[in-house]
Design an enzyme around this catalytic site. Structure first.
Site, PDB file in Angstrom:
ATOM      1  CB  SER A 176       1.366   6.950  -7.755  1.00 25.28           C
ATOM      2  OG  SER A 176       1.641   8.098  -6.983  1.00 25.28           O
ATOM      3  CE1 TYR A 189       5.381   3.981  -5.394  1.00 25.78           C
ATOM      4  CE2 TYR A 189       4.975   6.307  -5.753  1.00 25.78           C
ATOM      5  CZ  TYR A 189       4.497   5.035  -5.526  1.00 25.78           C
ATOM      6  OH  TYR A 189       3.142   4.820  -5.432  1.00 25.78           O
TER       7      TYR A 189
HETATM    8  N1  LIG Z   1      -0.047   4.348  -0.282  1.00 27.42           N
HETATM    9  C1  LIG Z   1      -0.030   5.419  -1.074  1.00 27.42           C
HETATM   10  O1  LIG Z   1       0.097   6.580  -0.632  1.00 27.42           O
HETATM   11  C2  LIG Z   1      -0.213   5.252  -2.555  1.00 27.42           C
HETATM   12  C3  LIG Z   1      -0.537   6.371  -3.315  1.00 27.42           C
HETATM   13  C4  LIG Z   1      -0.694   6.247  -4.692  1.00 27.42           C
HETATM   14  C5  LIG Z   1      -0.551   5.008  -5.273  1.00 27.42           C
HETATM   15  N2  LIG Z   1      -0.251   3.919  -4.520  1.00 27.42           N
HETATM   16  C6  LIG Z   1      -0.079   2.637  -5.204  1.00 27.42           C
HETATM   17  O2  LIG Z   1      -0.996   1.697  -4.718  1.00 27.42           O
HETATM   18  C7  LIG Z   1      -0.470   0.386  -4.870  1.00 27.42           C
HETATM   19  C8  LIG Z   1      -0.585  -0.362  -3.562  1.00 27.42           C
HETATM   20  O3  LIG Z   1       0.195   0.311  -2.588  1.00 27.42           O
HETATM   21  P1  LIG Z   1      -0.139   0.244  -1.028  1.00 27.42           P
HETATM   22  O4  LIG Z   1      -0.291   1.625  -0.564  1.00 27.42           O
HETATM   23  O5  LIG Z   1      -1.213  -0.727  -0.782  1.00 27.42           O
HETATM   24  O6  LIG Z   1       1.282  -0.287  -0.508  1.00 27.42           O
HETATM   25  P2  LIG Z   1       1.620  -1.422   0.554  1.00 27.42           P
HETATM   26  O7  LIG Z   1       0.676  -1.361   1.683  1.00 27.42           O
HETATM   27  O8  LIG Z   1       3.077  -1.277   0.818  1.00 27.42           O
HETATM   28  O9  LIG Z   1       1.360  -2.774  -0.257  1.00 27.42           O
HETATM   29  C9  LIG Z   1       2.157  -3.117  -1.355  1.00 27.42           C
HETATM   30  C10 LIG Z   1       1.701  -4.481  -1.838  1.00 27.42           C
HETATM   31  O10 LIG Z   1       2.539  -4.880  -2.937  1.00 27.42           O
HETATM   32  C11 LIG Z   1       3.031  -6.188  -2.668  1.00 27.42           C
HETATM   33  N3  LIG Z   1       4.328  -6.373  -3.287  1.00 27.42           N
HETATM   34  C12 LIG Z   1       5.433  -5.598  -3.136  1.00 27.42           C
HETATM   35  N4  LIG Z   1       6.438  -6.095  -3.859  1.00 27.42           N
HETATM   36  C13 LIG Z   1       5.966  -7.200  -4.487  1.00 27.42           C
HETATM   37  C14 LIG Z   1       6.531  -8.142  -5.369  1.00 27.42           C
HETATM   38  N5  LIG Z   1       7.794  -8.075  -5.750  1.00 27.42           N
HETATM   39  N6  LIG Z   1       5.746  -9.133  -5.847  1.00 27.42           N
HETATM   40  C15 LIG Z   1       4.463  -9.234  -5.451  1.00 27.42           C
HETATM   41  N7  LIG Z   1       3.870  -8.379  -4.613  1.00 27.42           N
HETATM   42  C16 LIG Z   1       4.621  -7.379  -4.130  1.00 27.42           C
HETATM   43  C17 LIG Z   1       3.087  -6.270  -1.144  1.00 27.42           C
HETATM   44  O11 LIG Z   1       3.037  -7.599  -0.701  1.00 27.42           O
HETATM   45  P3  LIG Z   1       4.349  -8.401  -0.211  1.00 27.42           P
HETATM   46  O12 LIG Z   1       5.229  -7.421   0.488  1.00 27.42           O
HETATM   47  O13 LIG Z   1       3.846  -9.488   0.625  1.00 27.42           O
HETATM   48  O14 LIG Z   1       4.949  -8.921  -1.463  1.00 27.42           O
HETATM   49  C18 LIG Z   1       1.809  -5.563  -0.768  1.00 27.42           C
HETATM   50  O15 LIG Z   1       0.714  -6.417  -0.866  1.00 27.42           O
HETATM   51  C19 LIG Z   1       0.968   0.555  -5.337  1.00 27.42           C
HETATM   52  O16 LIG Z   1       1.039   0.387  -6.734  1.00 27.42           O
HETATM   53  C20 LIG Z   1       1.284   1.990  -4.986  1.00 27.42           C
HETATM   54  O17 LIG Z   1       2.283   2.541  -5.806  1.00 27.42           O
HETATM   55  C21 LIG Z   1      -0.086   4.008  -3.168  1.00 27.42           C
END
Ligand SMILES: NC(=O)c1ccc[n+]([C@@H]2O[C@H](COP(=O)([O-])OP(=O)(O)OC[C@H]3O[C@@H](n4cnc5c(N)ncnc54)[C@H](OP(=O)(O)O)[C@@H]3O)[C@@H](O)[C@H]2O)c1
Length: 281
Positions: A176, A189
């Site tokens: 991120s 985070y």
């Molecule tokens: N959304 C943003 O604004 C943003 C910005 C920059 C970077 N990112 C990064 O992008 C990545 C994906 O985020 P997202 O936005 O797609 O978030 P999201 O919609 O909340 O999805 C998070 C994913 O991680 C999985 N997860 C969480 N805890 C886990 C665990 N203990 N073991 C296995 N899987 C787990 C969740 O599945 P389950 O809950 O089913 O386990 C879900 O599939 C992350 O690394 C995040 O930091 C996001």
């Protein structure tokens, strides 16, 4: 003898910088060779929903041989897996909590036996507790570090050795922009992502001498998924959230072109520079 070695390294350093710059310029102006994903087994942690789901679909669309999804919620893993299988790409899913070391090693073994060697590992799973330090209970703070930072240690330890043996592999981290520029109110985070950035930087440098094995770290800005739903951005018109399809597309392209670091959108480079400058004022 040691002094001679240090002196040699110091003299070679400007030459190495010059060669890196030259390589970057050549890469910028030439059409790069892209990795053919036709033999790749891609594992995506958190592949059931959010950016992970789009990554799984994009890898499948761009020709990956097999796609494997890990996550905690079986329902969304199953749905994404079925969606991908319908397009003709072999897809598997396993329930695995990446914050649980024993479970990661156990499921890595099962995966190897049932599907084969992972050649592309995408560390995407993450959580955000999103409270200030004083408002957070200790267990919640630990949980974020376990999932966002340590989870990557376990998955990389589980799959990288075989990639090195095969001289074929790629480790990806969906990090991120907050790893380089923190915000208030998400201390768990930001800390975990900064640590994960250092992990990837060190890994990337360590793998420079390993032919066939590379790394990609993606640093997206606020993206339109469940993770930061409701978050207020100061100038929403100027900085609209990214769409997860675009993040997935750029990530797969970076893997195929063996690009080490990707900032999304690229204009965020200015934010990082301004922040460094501000810190020194
Ligand atoms: N959304 C943003 O604004 C943003 C910005 C920059 C970077 N990112 C990064 O992008 C990545 C994906 O985020 P997202 O936005 O797609 O978030 P999201 O919609 O909340 O999805 C998070 C994913 O991680 C999985 N997860 C969480 N805890 C886990 C665990 N203990 N073991 C296995 N899987 C787990 C969740 O599945 P389950 O809950 O089913 O386990 C879900 O599939 C992350 O690394 C995040 O930091 C996001």
């Amino acid at each position: 003898m040691m002094e001679m070695k240090v002196l040699g390294c110091a003299l070679l350093f400007p030459l190495q910088i010059f060669l890196c710059l030259l390589r970057a310029i050549v890469r910028f102006f030439t059409r790069q060779k892209r990795r053919d994903l036709g033999t790749d087994v891609v594992l995506i942690t958190g592949g059931g929903r959010g950016i992970g789901r789009h990554l799984a679909k994009e890898f499948a669309e761009q020709g990956a041989r097999k796609v494997v999804l890990w996550g905690r919620t079986e329902k969304c893993l199953k749905e994404t897996c079925e969606e991908i299988s319908m397009t003709g790409t072999e897809c598997h899913y396993f329930v695995c909590d990446v914050g649980n070391r024993e479970e990661v090693y156990q499921q890595a073994k099962v995966l190897r036996e049932k599907v084969g060697d992972v050649t592309i590992l995408v560390n995407n799973a993450a959580v955000v507790h999103g409270k200030s330090l004083m408002d957070s209970d200790d267990d919640a703070l630990l949980k974020t570090q376990h999932i966002n930072t340590l989870g990557q240690f376990w998955t990389t330890k589980a799959f990288l050795p075989r990639m090195l043996e095969l001289c074929n592999g790629h480790v990806v981290c969906i990090n991120s922009i907050l790893s380089l520029s923190s915000i208030p109110g998400a201390i768990d985070y930001c800390t975990s992502k900064a640590s994960s950035y250092a992990f990837m930087e060190s890994l990337t440098l360590g793998l420079l001498d390993c032919p066939g094995v590379g790394c990609t770290t993606v640093l997206p800005f606020h993206t339109d998924t469940e993770m930061f739903q409701g978050m207020r951005v100061r100038f929403p018109k100027l900085f609209p959230p990214l769409n997860p399809e675009m993040v997935a597309e750029r990530t797969v392209d970076a893997v195929r072109t063996n690009t080490a670091f990707v900032v999304l959108p690229w204009t965020m480079h200015f934010l990082v520079i301004l922040k460094r400058w501000d810190n020194h004022c």
